[in-house]
Scaffold this active site. Sequence first.
Site, PDB file in Angstrom:
ATOM      1  CG  ASN A 184     -21.184  22.778  17.155  1.00  0.00           C
ATOM      2  OD1 ASN A 184     -20.440  22.823  18.138  1.00  0.00           O
ATOM      3  ND2 ASN A 184     -21.350  21.668  16.434  1.00  0.00           N
ATOM      4  CD1 TRP A 185     -18.449  28.988  17.838  1.00  0.00           C
ATOM      5  CD2 TRP A 185     -17.507  29.603  19.772  1.00  0.00           C
ATOM      6  NE1 TRP A 185     -18.653  30.338  17.994  1.00  0.00           N
ATOM      7  CE2 TRP A 185     -18.084  30.733  19.167  1.00  0.00           C
ATOM      8  CE3 TRP A 185     -16.858  29.740  21.002  1.00  0.00           C
ATOM      9  CZ2 TRP A 185     -18.021  32.006  19.754  1.00  0.00           C
ATOM     10  CZ3 TRP A 185     -16.798  30.998  21.585  1.00  0.00           C
ATOM     11  CH2 TRP A 185     -17.368  32.115  20.962  1.00  0.00           C
ATOM     12  CE  LYS A 186     -18.700  21.381  14.013  1.00  0.00           C
ATOM     13  NZ  LYS A 186     -18.677  20.592  12.788  1.00  0.00           N
ATOM     14  CG  HIS A 199     -22.680  17.474  16.104  1.00  0.00           C
ATOM     15  ND1 HIS A 199     -21.670  16.899  15.372  1.00  0.00           N
ATOM     16  CD2 HIS A 199     -22.954  18.662  15.520  1.00  0.00           C
ATOM     17  CE1 HIS A 199     -21.348  17.724  14.377  1.00  0.00           C
ATOM     18  NE2 HIS A 199     -22.119  18.801  14.443  1.00  0.00           N
ATOM     19  CD  GLU A 235     -18.137  17.292  14.122  1.00  0.00           C
ATOM     20  OE1 GLU A 235     -17.996  17.952  15.166  1.00  0.00           O
ATOM     21  OE2 GLU A 235     -18.156  17.812  12.988  1.00  0.00           O
ATOM     22  CD  GLU A 263     -25.690  19.865  12.281  1.00  0.00           C
ATOM     23  OE1 GLU A 263     -25.365  21.034  12.105  1.00  0.00           O
ATOM     24  OE2 GLU A 263     -25.041  19.091  12.998  1.00  0.00           O
ATOM     25  N   GLY A 267     -18.810  20.580   7.456  1.00  0.00           N
ATOM     26  CA  GLY A 267     -17.390  20.912   7.350  1.00  0.00           C
ATOM     27  C   GLY A 267     -16.785  20.636   5.989  1.00  0.00           C
ATOM     28  CB  SER A 270     -21.287  23.599   4.187  1.00  0.00           C
ATOM     29  OG  SER A 270     -20.269  22.640   4.421  1.00  0.00           O
ATOM     30  N   GLY A 325     -21.174  25.539  12.149  1.00  0.00           N
ATOM     31  CA  GLY A 325     -19.845  25.304  12.697  1.00  0.00           C
ATOM     32  C   GLY A 325     -18.866  26.368  12.220  1.00  0.00           C
ATOM     33  N   GLY A 326     -18.165  26.082  11.136  1.00  0.00           N
ATOM     34  CA  GLY A 326     -17.083  26.946  10.646  1.00  0.00           C
ATOM     35  C   GLY A 326     -17.422  28.434  10.580  1.00  0.00           C
TER      36      GLY A 326
HETATM   37  P1  PGA Z   1     -20.221  23.348   9.516  1.00  0.00           P
HETATM   38  O1  PGA Z   1     -20.661  22.488  10.804  1.00  0.00           O
HETATM   39  O2  PGA Z   1     -21.089  24.580   9.491  1.00  0.00           O
HETATM   40  O3  PGA Z   1     -18.774  23.667   9.750  1.00  0.00           O
HETATM   41  O4  PGA Z   1     -20.453  22.482   8.331  1.00  0.00           O
HETATM   42  C1  PGA Z   1     -22.014  22.336  11.156  1.00  0.00           C
HETATM   43  C2  PGA Z   1     -22.160  21.491  12.387  1.00  0.00           C
HETATM   44  O5  PGA Z   1     -21.370  20.546  12.570  1.00  0.00           O
HETATM   45  O6  PGA Z   1     -23.056  21.725  13.212  1.00  0.00           O
END
Ligand code: PGA
Length: 258
Positions: free
Chosen positions: A12-14, A102, A104, A174, A180, A213, A234-235
């Site tokens: 997930n590149w956001k 998600h 966010e 999640e 993050g 994470s 994500g990251g």
């Molecule tokens: P993260 O994000 O791996 O940077 O913690 C995960 C996500 O939001 O799907």
Amino acid sequence: MTVNRKPVMAGNWKMYKTVQEAETFLEALMNKVKGLLATDQPDIILCPPFTALDAMHRLLSNEKTISLGAQTMESHEEGAYTGEISPKMLAVLHVQFVIIGHSERREYFHETDTQVHAKIGAALQFGLTPIVCVGESLAQREAGQTDAWIKKQVEAALKDYSPEQRQKMIFAYEPIWAIGTGKVCDAVEANRVIGSIRQTIGLPEVRILYGGSVKPDNVTGLMAQPEIDGGLVGGASLDPDSFFQLIQAAMPQKVSVS
Ligand code: PGA
């Protein structure tokens, strides 16, 4: 009953990467993935910003090992919804997956359980596989509310959908406090929560990912858990080397008994 659930590694590149940056990443990843045997691969999904989907699809051309997903969408087919993208628009771009709900989106864009539910139905209607996200906050975890909260989110997402429709979904657990932050959820605890999500869904074949994470140095412990079918990352999905390490950790195919 023995159930085969093919592992998934989803990035997930956001709101990261321009079209050009996305193409550079994809070229690097395709080179690495080329060396893997098709039978050993997990489902590899990249969810870039909308703006990069078309260019990435063109670059993938006949390469079927990597699939594309969107990070959200509107539930309507079309209409006066300024700024939104519909499932129909995604489907014609050869997008196969879409992240729904998600944390966010829920937090910053105030997406409700009702909207999440509607988006899941719209995704299915257009042949997209929804990756439905659920997770508790730190305050909820500390108050001992995790299990009740997750159950409520999963039930709200699934409400009235038939077993045939449920089968076409992917879920992602999640925990919000792990996203993050570098604070990964303990693998045994993530396994326990994911097991309870699977019970709520009622179908052992539905794949459920862990997100929050996930990194090359903790992915092996997570993937070793029988209930965890992969990662939503994500990251660590923003760099082709680290994402490839995660893909390798999601092989080979796991066989689990439920
Ligand atoms: P993260 O994000 O791996 O940077 O913690 C995960 C996500 O939001 O799907």
